[in-house]
Design a protein around this motif. Sequence first.
Motif: not given
Length: 110
Positions: A55-57, A62-66, A43-50, A7-11
């Motif tokens: 996968q930003l899905q 909401p989905n924030i992939q794009k 930052l994404y992991q700490n504040y946004c992932i939940s 996951l971290v590597g992907g980010f």
Amino acid sequence: MKTRVGLVGGFLLIAALSLTACGNKPSETPSASVSANVDVPKLYQNYCISCHGNQLQGGQGPNIQKVGERLTEAEIVKRIQKGGGGMPPFQVTMKEEELKALAAWLAGLK
């Protein structure tokens, strides 16, 4: 199931690729140099992932992939700062440098 390392590597890969796209639009602060000092995937992991998912899905949020196709970097900064639509504000929680780096990374997602 993805591992934490995957996951971290992907980010990190997404962040590196999207930072190269940040130069397409002029901005008040150079996004790449701000982001270079900040661990955006963390930052994404700490504040946004939940709410926005690993996968930003999306999920609770909401989905924030794009998201960069829908919102400018300035609009993303404002949304992170002020919240809205069920999203809590992070203006007090995040340092300005972190907020700008996260917004630049998200704006590059197209």
